[in-house]
Design a protein around this motif. Structure first.
Motif, mmCIF file in Angstrom:
data_model
loop_
_atom_site.group_PDB
_atom_site.id
_atom_site.type_symbol
_atom_site.label_atom_id
_atom_site.label_comp_id
_atom_site.label_asym_id
_atom_site.label_seq_id
_atom_site.Cartn_x
_atom_site.Cartn_y
_atom_site.Cartn_z
ATOM 1 N N ASP A 20 0.823 -1.209 0.000
ATOM 2 C CA ASP A 20 0.000 0.000 0.000
ATOM 3 C C ASP A 20 0.856 1.257 0.000
ATOM 4 O O ASP A 20 0.535 2.238 -0.677
ATOM 5 C CB ASP A 20 -0.935 -0.003 1.220
ATOM 6 C CG ASP A 20 -1.958 -1.123 1.147
ATOM 7 O OD1 ASP A 20 -2.398 -1.440 0.027
ATOM 8 O OD2 ASP A 20 -2.304 -1.689 2.194
ATOM 9 N N ILE A 21 1.950 1.230 0.738
ATOM 10 C CA ILE A 21 2.843 2.394 0.747
ATOM 11 C C ILE A 21 3.430 2.617 -0.640
ATOM 12 O O ILE A 21 3.468 3.738 -1.145
ATOM 13 C CB ILE A 21 3.975 2.208 1.790
ATOM 14 C CG1 ILE A 21 3.392 2.350 3.200
ATOM 15 C CG2 ILE A 21 5.085 3.225 1.565
ATOM 16 C CD1 ILE A 21 4.374 2.034 4.303
ATOM 17 N N ARG A 22 3.866 1.511 -1.284
ATOM 18 C CA ARG A 22 4.426 1.647 -2.630
ATOM 19 C C ARG A 22 3.407 2.258 -3.583
ATOM 20 O O ARG A 22 3.703 3.168 -4.348
ATOM 21 C CB ARG A 22 4.862 0.282 -3.152
ATOM 22 C CG ARG A 22 6.092 -0.291 -2.491
ATOM 23 C CD ARG A 22 6.540 -1.537 -3.230
ATOM 24 N NE ARG A 22 7.614 -2.231 -2.528
ATOM 25 C CZ ARG A 22 7.459 -3.366 -1.872
ATOM 26 N NH1 ARG A 22 6.280 -3.935 -1.826
ATOM 27 N NH2 ARG A 22 8.480 -3.923 -1.259
ATOM 28 N N SER A 23 2.191 1.736 -3.557
ATOM 29 C CA SER A 23 1.204 2.195 -4.530
ATOM 30 C C SER A 23 0.638 3.558 -4.168
ATOM 31 O O SER A 23 0.578 4.452 -4.991
ATOM 32 C CB SER A 23 0.087 1.156 -4.670
ATOM 33 O OG SER A 23 -0.519 0.884 -3.424
ATOM 34 N N TRP A 24 0.238 3.769 -2.916
ATOM 35 C CA TRP A 24 -0.392 5.030 -2.535
ATOM 36 C C TRP A 24 0.588 6.194 -2.623
ATOM 37 O O TRP A 24 0.314 7.197 -3.278
ATOM 38 C CB TRP A 24 -0.938 4.933 -1.114
ATOM 39 C CG TRP A 24 -2.156 4.100 -0.967
ATOM 40 C CD1 TRP A 24 -2.405 2.890 -1.539
ATOM 41 C CD2 TRP A 24 -3.315 4.423 -0.207
ATOM 42 N NE1 TRP A 24 -3.635 2.430 -1.176
ATOM 43 C CE2 TRP A 24 -4.212 3.340 -0.349
ATOM 44 C CE3 TRP A 24 -3.674 5.496 0.599
ATOM 45 C CZ2 TRP A 24 -5.456 3.325 0.278
ATOM 46 C CZ3 TRP A 24 -4.911 5.468 1.223
ATOM 47 C CH2 TRP A 24 -5.783 4.412 1.055
ATOM 48 N N PHE A 25 1.734 6.063 -1.964
ATOM 49 C CA PHE A 25 2.669 7.180 -1.937
ATOM 50 C C PHE A 25 3.409 7.330 -3.260
ATOM 51 O O PHE A 25 3.655 8.435 -3.717
ATOM 52 C CB PHE A 25 3.666 7.004 -0.785
ATOM 53 C CG PHE A 25 3.040 7.210 0.565
ATOM 54 C CD1 PHE A 25 2.809 8.481 1.059
ATOM 55 C CD2 PHE A 25 2.651 6.120 1.334
ATOM 56 C CE1 PHE A 25 2.212 8.671 2.299
ATOM 57 C CE2 PHE A 25 2.061 6.298 2.569
ATOM 58 C CZ PHE A 25 1.833 7.571 3.064
ATOM 59 N N GLY A 26 3.759 6.199 -3.861
ATOM 60 C CA GLY A 26 4.487 6.257 -5.132
ATOM 61 C C GLY A 26 3.669 6.888 -6.227
ATOM 62 O O GLY A 26 4.171 7.707 -6.999
ATOM 63 N N THR A 27 2.383 6.528 -6.320
ATOM 64 C CA THR A 27 1.572 7.058 -7.413
ATOM 65 C C THR A 27 1.365 8.554 -7.277
ATOM 66 O O THR A 27 1.210 9.261 -8.267
ATOM 67 C CB THR A 27 0.194 6.372 -7.456
ATOM 68 O OG1 THR A 27 -0.451 6.532 -6.189
ATOM 69 C CG2 THR A 27 0.334 4.907 -7.785
ATOM 70 N N ARG A 28 1.380 9.057 -6.067
ATOM 71 C CA ARG A 28 1.126 10.484 -5.875
ATOM 72 C C ARG A 28 2.390 11.312 -5.976
ATOM 73 O O ARG A 28 2.412 12.363 -6.608
ATOM 74 C CB ARG A 28 0.455 10.716 -4.516
ATOM 75 C CG ARG A 28 0.128 12.188 -4.281
ATOM 76 C CD ARG A 28 -0.709 12.393 -3.058
ATOM 77 N NE ARG A 28 -1.078 13.798 -2.900
ATOM 78 C CZ ARG A 28 -1.830 14.251 -1.916
ATOM 79 N NH1 ARG A 28 -2.314 13.431 -1.009
ATOM 80 N NH2 ARG A 28 -2.123 15.537 -1.826
ATOM 81 N N HIS A 29 3.459 10.841 -5.348
ATOM 82 C CA HIS A 29 4.635 11.691 -5.214
ATOM 83 C C HIS A 29 5.669 11.504 -6.317
ATOM 84 O O HIS A 29 6.320 12.463 -6.715
ATOM 85 C CB HIS A 29 5.298 11.439 -3.850
ATOM 86 C CG HIS A 29 4.425 11.843 -2.700
ATOM 87 N ND1 HIS A 29 4.105 13.151 -2.451
ATOM 88 C CD2 HIS A 29 3.791 11.103 -1.758
ATOM 89 C CE1 HIS A 29 3.309 13.208 -1.381
ATOM 90 N NE2 HIS A 29 3.109 11.977 -0.955
ATOM 91 N N LYS A 30 5.841 10.285 -6.810
ATOM 92 C CA LYS A 30 6.856 10.077 -7.829
ATOM 93 C C LYS A 30 6.490 8.860 -8.689
ATOM 94 O O LYS A 30 7.056 7.776 -8.529
ATOM 95 C CB LYS A 30 8.231 9.865 -7.188
ATOM 96 C CG LYS A 30 9.372 9.887 -8.210
ATOM 97 C CD LYS A 30 10.709 9.665 -7.531
ATOM 98 C CE LYS A 30 11.840 9.639 -8.561
ATOM 99 N NZ LYS A 30 13.149 9.373 -7.939
ATOM 100 N N PRO A 31 5.558 9.025 -9.609
ATOM 101 C CA PRO A 31 5.199 7.901 -10.463
ATOM 102 C C PRO A 31 6.358 7.497 -11.375
ATOM 103 O O PRO A 31 7.016 8.353 -11.974
ATOM 104 C CB PRO A 31 4.005 8.428 -11.268
ATOM 105 C CG PRO A 31 4.143 9.923 -11.230
ATOM 106 C CD PRO A 31 4.778 10.245 -9.917
#
Length: 342
Positions: A20-31
């Motif tokens: 969830d951290i990978r997908s939630w934070f990654g998609t928003r901050h640095k795709p």
């Protein structure tokens, strides 16, 4: 919290939290966007398993200009290539199984074992998995034998095995098939795909190639299970059967995977950001894992039945044959679902 809890057991474990951290934070901050080109190889286009000779009649060559144009239109951060890479004798090969040369022996619950030598190409058969349980397998013509012409990427592909960011070879174990670019069909082993994507901090995967209803679909479902925002570009894919294509499209959509055409991708990427996508991604991971877990429960019942009854007929009639038929028809997403292997 329910969106974090992928398996619905009331707890958010470390595996779920990391995904969830990978997908939630990654998609928003640095795709970081990866194109995964699945099995665009000579044998699937002009060789022993050319798709144009399969029931759907789709020409694998048609995906090559589509993929080339896609790479010119979109600046992907990573381009990965997967390759079927089989030894000369393999458990998925019609020639190996019917000649009695399969590295995985016929399972004792296979109906009419005496008829196996006369089975037709594309027939379903029950082999023996490495853990001894029944392993459904479709019999394909011998294809993509390692280091041969048939295993090479199509020469018209601008980014192939010679210049991709990384290449993943699958199906190298002679005793078990590997449709997905992430895992073998029973998840006994994984390829290098997941580690290579993680190493590059990939958050989004865009999947194209051959065959839509087999290796593309299995790869997409595993990408979704691992928390990547996953899109399949269906007009840059070709499939085996119309029924399989329709069924796998339904399964992928039910798992939250986006099905789109190449010309839709630029606008799709522009909209793939913000909190809305974070929630959608969390739901996708939950749906993809929930569907796998549901079938795993059925698989556990099958294995329990197999071990409980001495009668071969009881196992065949009550469990194995119906599941084999589902795999053959494409209604089971993964052979992992049948063996229940972790």
């Amino acid at each position: 919290v329910s969106e974090l809890d992928a398996d619905g057991d009331g707890n958010v474990d470390m595996f779920e939290m990391k995904a969830d951290i990978r997908s939630w934070f990654g998609t928003r901050h640095k795709p970081v966007r990866a194109l995964i080109i699945v099995d665009v190889q000579n044998d699937f286009i002009d060789g022993t398993l050319a798709l144009r000779h399969c029931p759907a009649g789709q020409d694998g060559a048609d995906v090559v200009p589509k993929i080339n144009a896609l790479m010119e239109a979109v600046a992907f951060d990573v381009v990965a290539v997967s390759l079927d890479w089989h030894p000369q004798e393999h458990c998925s090969f019609h020639e190996s199984v019917t000649a009695g040369l399969s590295p995985s022996p016929i399972h004792p619950t296979q109906p009419k074992i005496e008829d196996v030598p006369n089975m037709a190409v594309f027939s379903p058969v029950l082999l023996t998995a490495p853990d001894g349980t029944p392993m459904p397998q479709t019999l394909w013509p011998r294809h993509c034998v390692n280091d041969g012409w048939g295993s090479e990427t199509h020469p018209g592909l601008k980014i192939g095995s010679h210049n991709a960011d990384f290449v993943v070879k699958k199906g190298m174990n002679p005793a078990i098939d590997s449709y997905s670019a992430f895992f073998d069909n029973s998840k006994f082993q994984q390829t290098t795909m997941l580690s290579e994507l993680r190493k590059r901090d990939v958050t989004h995967t865009y999947i194209v190639g051959i065959a839509y209803d087999v290796c593309v679909a299995f790869t997409a479902l595993h990408a979704a299970e691992e928390g990547f925002v996953t899109t399949v570009l269906e007009d840059a894919c070709a499939g085996v059967t119309h029924e399989g294509i329709a069924e796998q499209s339904r399964i992928m959509k039910d798992a939250g995977i986006t099905i789109a055409n190449c010309d839709q991708l630029p606008s799709l990427i522009a909209n793939q950001s913000g909190s809305g996508e974070q929630i959608a991604t969390a739901k996708m991971v939950k749906l993809a894992r929930a569907s796998t877990l549901s079938i795993e429960k059925q698989a556990a019942q099958i294995k329990a039945s197999y071990r409980k009854f001495d009668s071969v007929n009881a196992v065949v009639n009550n469990a194995v044959v119906p599941v084999m038929e589902m795999v053959s028809k494409g209604s089971v997403k993964s052979v992992k679902a049948v063996t229940g292997s972790a």
